[in-house]
Write a protein that holds these residues in place. Structure first.
Motif, PDB file in Angstrom:
ATOM      1  N   ASP A 203     -15.644  12.029  17.081  1.00 17.44           N
ATOM      2  CA  ASP A 203     -15.361  13.432  17.348  1.00 17.44           C
ATOM      3  C   ASP A 203     -13.992  13.469  18.017  1.00 17.44           C
ATOM      4  OD1 ASP A 203     -17.931  14.010  16.478  1.00 17.44           O
ATOM      5  OD2 ASP A 203     -18.760  14.129  18.499  1.00 17.44           O
ATOM      6  N   THR A 204     -13.047  14.212  17.452  1.00 14.87           N
ATOM      7  CA  THR A 204     -11.695  14.171  17.988  1.00 14.87           C
ATOM      8  C   THR A 204     -11.007  15.528  17.932  1.00 14.87           C
ATOM      9  OG1 THR A 204      -9.516  13.093  17.793  1.00 14.87           O
ATOM     10  CG2 THR A 204     -10.749  13.443  15.748  1.00 14.87           C
ATOM     11  N   ASN A 205     -10.104  15.737  18.890  1.00 15.92           N
ATOM     12  CA  ASN A 205      -9.283  16.940  18.852  1.00 15.92           C
ATOM     13  C   ASN A 205      -8.007  16.732  18.042  1.00 15.92           C
ATOM     14  OD1 ASN A 205      -7.513  15.510  20.608  1.00 15.92           O
ATOM     15  ND2 ASN A 205      -8.409  16.452  22.433  1.00 15.92           N
ATOM     16  N   GLY A 206      -7.851  15.526  17.501  1.00 17.02           N
ATOM     17  CA  GLY A 206      -6.719  15.251  16.620  1.00 17.02           C
ATOM     18  C   GLY A 206      -5.406  15.004  17.320  1.00 17.02           C
ATOM     19  N   SER A 207      -5.452  14.748  18.612  1.00 18.54           N
ATOM     20  CA  SER A 207      -4.216  14.647  19.399  1.00 18.54           C
ATOM     21  C   SER A 207      -3.543  13.281  19.340  1.00 18.54           C
ATOM     22  CB  SER A 207      -4.504  15.007  20.859  1.00 18.54           C
ATOM     23  OG  SER A 207      -5.476  14.125  21.406  1.00 18.54           O
ATOM     24  N   HIS A 208      -4.196  12.295  18.717  1.00 15.18           N
ATOM     25  CA  HIS A 208      -3.611  10.962  18.599  1.00 15.18           C
ATOM     26  C   HIS A 208      -3.591  10.524  17.127  1.00 15.18           C
ATOM     27  CE1 HIS A 208      -4.318  10.922  22.931  1.00 15.18           C
ATOM     28  NE2 HIS A 208      -3.438   9.951  22.994  1.00 15.18           N
ATOM     29  N   PRO A 209      -2.734  11.139  16.326  1.00 19.57           N
ATOM     30  CA  PRO A 209      -2.713  10.827  14.888  1.00 19.57           C
ATOM     31  C   PRO A 209      -2.386   9.370  14.578  1.00 19.57           C
ATOM     32  CG  PRO A 209      -0.836  12.200  15.504  1.00 19.57           C
ATOM     33  CD  PRO A 209      -1.767  12.207  16.659  1.00 19.57           C
ATOM     34  N   LEU A 210      -1.586   8.703  15.403  1.00 19.21           N
ATOM     35  CA  LEU A 210      -1.261   7.301  15.132  1.00 19.21           C
ATOM     36  C   LEU A 210      -2.496   6.415  15.273  1.00 19.21           C
ATOM     37  CD1 LEU A 210       2.244   6.901  16.838  1.00 19.21           C
ATOM     38  CD2 LEU A 210       1.710   7.249  14.414  1.00 19.21           C
ATOM     39  N   VAL A 211      -3.337   6.721  16.255  1.00 22.15           N
ATOM     40  CA  VAL A 211      -4.594   5.988  16.407  1.00 22.15           C
ATOM     41  C   VAL A 211      -5.505   6.275  15.220  1.00 22.15           C
ATOM     42  CG1 VAL A 211      -6.670   5.709  17.828  1.00 22.15           C
ATOM     43  CG2 VAL A 211      -4.427   5.964  18.919  1.00 22.15           C
ATOM     44  N   LEU A 212      -5.616   7.542  14.850  1.00 22.66           N
ATOM     45  CA  LEU A 212      -6.442   7.919  13.701  1.00 22.66           C
ATOM     46  C   LEU A 212      -5.953   7.224  12.440  1.00 22.66           C
ATOM     47  CD1 LEU A 212      -8.679   9.641  12.452  1.00 22.66           C
ATOM     48  CD2 LEU A 212      -7.026  11.500  12.229  1.00 22.66           C
ATOM     49  N   GLN A 213      -4.639   7.180  12.259  1.00 27.04           N
ATOM     50  CA  GLN A 213      -4.079   6.520  11.083  1.00 27.04           C
ATOM     51  C   GLN A 213      -4.496   5.056  11.014  1.00 27.04           C
ATOM     52  OE1 GLN A 213       0.255   6.120  10.978  1.00 27.04           O
ATOM     53  NE2 GLN A 213       0.207   6.641   8.806  1.00 27.04           N
ATOM     54  N   LYS A 214      -4.431   4.368  12.154  1.00 31.93           N
ATOM     55  CA  LYS A 214      -4.810   2.960  12.176  1.00 31.93           C
ATOM     56  C   LYS A 214      -6.301   2.789  11.898  1.00 31.93           C
ATOM     57  CE  LYS A 214      -3.965  -1.338  14.475  1.00 31.93           C
ATOM     58  NZ  LYS A 214      -2.963  -2.109  15.187  1.00 31.93           N
ATOM     59  N   LEU A 215      -7.113   3.649  12.460  1.00 34.92           N
ATOM     60  CA  LEU A 215      -8.562   3.581  12.214  1.00 34.92           C
ATOM     61  C   LEU A 215      -8.873   3.766  10.732  1.00 34.92           C
ATOM     62  CD1 LEU A 215      -9.865   5.663  15.264  1.00 34.92           C
ATOM     63  CD2 LEU A 215     -10.101   3.189  14.933  1.00 34.92           C
ATOM     64  N   LEU A 216      -8.151   4.677  10.099  1.00 37.10           N
ATOM     65  CA  LEU A 216      -8.350   4.907   8.669  1.00 37.10           C
ATOM     66  C   LEU A 216      -7.844   3.730   7.844  1.00 37.10           C
ATOM     67  CD1 LEU A 216      -7.244   8.655   8.538  1.00 37.10           C
ATOM     68  CD2 LEU A 216      -9.565   7.813   8.156  1.00 37.10           C
ATOM     69  N   GLN A 217      -6.677   3.231   8.181  1.00 36.26           N
ATOM     70  CA  GLN A 217      -6.087   2.124   7.429  1.00 36.26           C
ATOM     71  C   GLN A 217      -6.951   0.873   7.497  1.00 36.26           C
ATOM     72  OE1 GLN A 217      -2.187   1.842   9.200  1.00 36.26           O
ATOM     73  NE2 GLN A 217      -1.243   3.207   7.697  1.00 36.26           N
ATOM     74  N   GLU A 218      -7.542   0.629   8.659  1.00 38.66           N
ATOM     75  CA  GLU A 218      -8.344  -0.576   8.844  1.00 38.66           C
ATOM     76  C   GLU A 218      -9.822  -0.357   8.509  1.00 38.66           C
ATOM     77  OE1 GLU A 218      -7.649  -2.802  12.384  1.00 38.66           O
ATOM     78  OE2 GLU A 218      -5.511  -2.298  12.453  1.00 38.66           O
ATOM     79  N   LYS A 219     -10.133   0.834   8.001  1.00 40.27           N
ATOM     80  CA  LYS A 219     -11.499   1.172   7.556  1.00 40.27           C
ATOM     81  C   LYS A 219     -12.520   0.952   8.673  1.00 40.27           C
ATOM     82  CE  LYS A 219     -10.390   0.145   2.740  1.00 40.27           C
ATOM     83  NZ  LYS A 219     -10.719  -0.630   1.531  1.00 40.27           N
ATOM     84  N   LEU A 220     -12.176   1.475   9.846  1.00 33.67           N
ATOM     85  CA  LEU A 220     -13.029   1.293  11.019  1.00 33.67           C
ATOM     86  C   LEU A 220     -13.914   2.500  11.304  1.00 33.67           C
ATOM     87  CD1 LEU A 220     -10.496  -0.465  13.426  1.00 33.67           C
ATOM     88  CD2 LEU A 220     -12.399  -1.504  12.184  1.00 33.67           C
ATOM     89  N   ILE A 221     -13.671   3.607  10.610  1.00 38.02           N
ATOM     90  CA  ILE A 221     -14.489   4.799  10.823  1.00 38.02           C
ATOM     91  C   ILE A 221     -15.038   5.289   9.492  1.00 38.02           C
ATOM     92  CG2 ILE A 221     -13.540   5.600  13.013  1.00 38.02           C
ATOM     93  CD1 ILE A 221     -11.527   7.270  11.489  1.00 38.02           C
ATOM     94  N   ASP A 222     -16.219   5.917   9.570  1.00 39.06           N
ATOM     95  CA  ASP A 222     -16.931   6.329   8.359  1.00 39.06           C
ATOM     96  C   ASP A 222     -17.106   7.836   8.242  1.00 39.06           C
ATOM     97  OD1 ASP A 222     -17.909   3.504   7.427  1.00 39.06           O
ATOM     98  OD2 ASP A 222     -18.375   3.608   9.562  1.00 39.06           O
ATOM     99  N   TYR A 223     -16.835   8.552   9.336  1.00 37.74           N
ATOM    100  CA  TYR A 223     -16.970  10.012   9.334  1.00 37.74           C
ATOM    101  C   TYR A 223     -16.179  10.540  10.526  1.00 37.74           C
ATOM    102  CZ  TYR A 223     -19.196  14.580   8.585  1.00 37.74           C
ATOM    103  OH  TYR A 223     -19.424  15.909   8.301  1.00 37.74           O
ATOM    104  N   VAL A 224     -15.538  11.695  10.336  1.00 39.92           N
ATOM    105  CA  VAL A 224     -14.740  12.287  11.408  1.00 39.92           C
ATOM    106  C   VAL A 224     -15.080  13.764  11.548  1.00 39.92           C
ATOM    107  CG1 VAL A 224     -12.409  12.786  12.265  1.00 39.92           C
ATOM    108  CG2 VAL A 224     -12.830  10.682  10.971  1.00 39.92           C
TER     109      VAL A 224
END
Length: 230
Positions: free
Chosen positions: A102-123
């Protein structure tokens, strides 16, 4: 690794939920601290508090839930603001759990890394308001970061939802209609979840009751289904 595991970033754990991760049995890890101060925030103790539980304790708890839970929800506060969130999620994934943030979207660089490394399954991405009311509602100037995170999710394969907390004194019906138009101009299609402010509960700032009549109106479009959650 020891330093990571000893990091006390977690405020509390909800051991079981059927509501917070679509179609999954899950627990919720509540991260302390947030970089926004939303007027209607229901978790003032978490937002203003400090972490009480270290990652090692959380992982020990999760090991005891293997085979009993499908997933882990990382909420808060704002989970992506914690510097060890990425290695922590790697530990959770290694245990075999699916992960929702659950995120307010304030750290897009962290989100980008999580997506790139396939570490999250739902946002679940919070859409607080359009720019004209964003600073008033959140006490922050982070709308452009939200937009960047929104763009990342639109171009990712990970399923996500957009959600808004509605208070009639903070977002007018006309402003809400503009928010839906904004989503359409951003080529968003799918469900848009709206949580109406719950009157008479403790929040970060004292607010008057919100008019709930908007729930009875249909705001859905050909591309966006507006769903009011209780």
């Amino acid at each position: 690794m020891r330093k990571l595991l000893s990091t006390k970033a977690v405020y509390s754990i909800t051991p079981f939920t059927l509501l917070d991760y679509p179609d999954k049995t899950a627990c919720i890890i509540w991260f302390a601290g947030c970089n926004m101060r939303c007027l209607y925030c229901y978790n003032p103790d978490i937002v203003l508090g400090k972490g009480k539980i270290d990652f090692d304790t959380v992982l020990t708890f999760l090991r005891s839930r293997k085979g009993l839970l499908d997933g882990v929800v990382l909420s808060g506060g704002e989970c992506t603001m914690h510097k060890n969130i990425i290695p922590f999620i790697k530990e959770i994934k290694a245990l075999g759990f699916v992960v929702k943030i659950d995120t307010n979207g304030s750290h897009p660089l962290v989100l980008q890394k999580l997506l790139q490394e396939k570490l999250i399954d739902y946002v679940a991405l919070d859409f607080k308001s359009l720019p004209e009311a964003f600073e008033t509602i959140t006490k922050s100037q982070l709308f452009s970061e939200f937009e960047e995170s929104f763009s990342l999710l639109k171009n990712a394969v990970v399923p996500f939802e957009i959600r808004t907390t509605f208070h009639s004194e903070l977002i007018s019906e006309a402003a809400f209609a503009k928010m839906i138009t904004y989503l359409e101009t951003q080529n968003f299609e799918g469900n848009y979840f709206v949580q109406h402010f719950v009157n008479n509960v403790s929040t970060l700032y004292k607010l008057d009751n919100s008019d709930r009549e908007i729930r009875h109106k249909n705001f859905s479009t050909s591309k966006i289904k507006v769903i009011f959650r209780e």
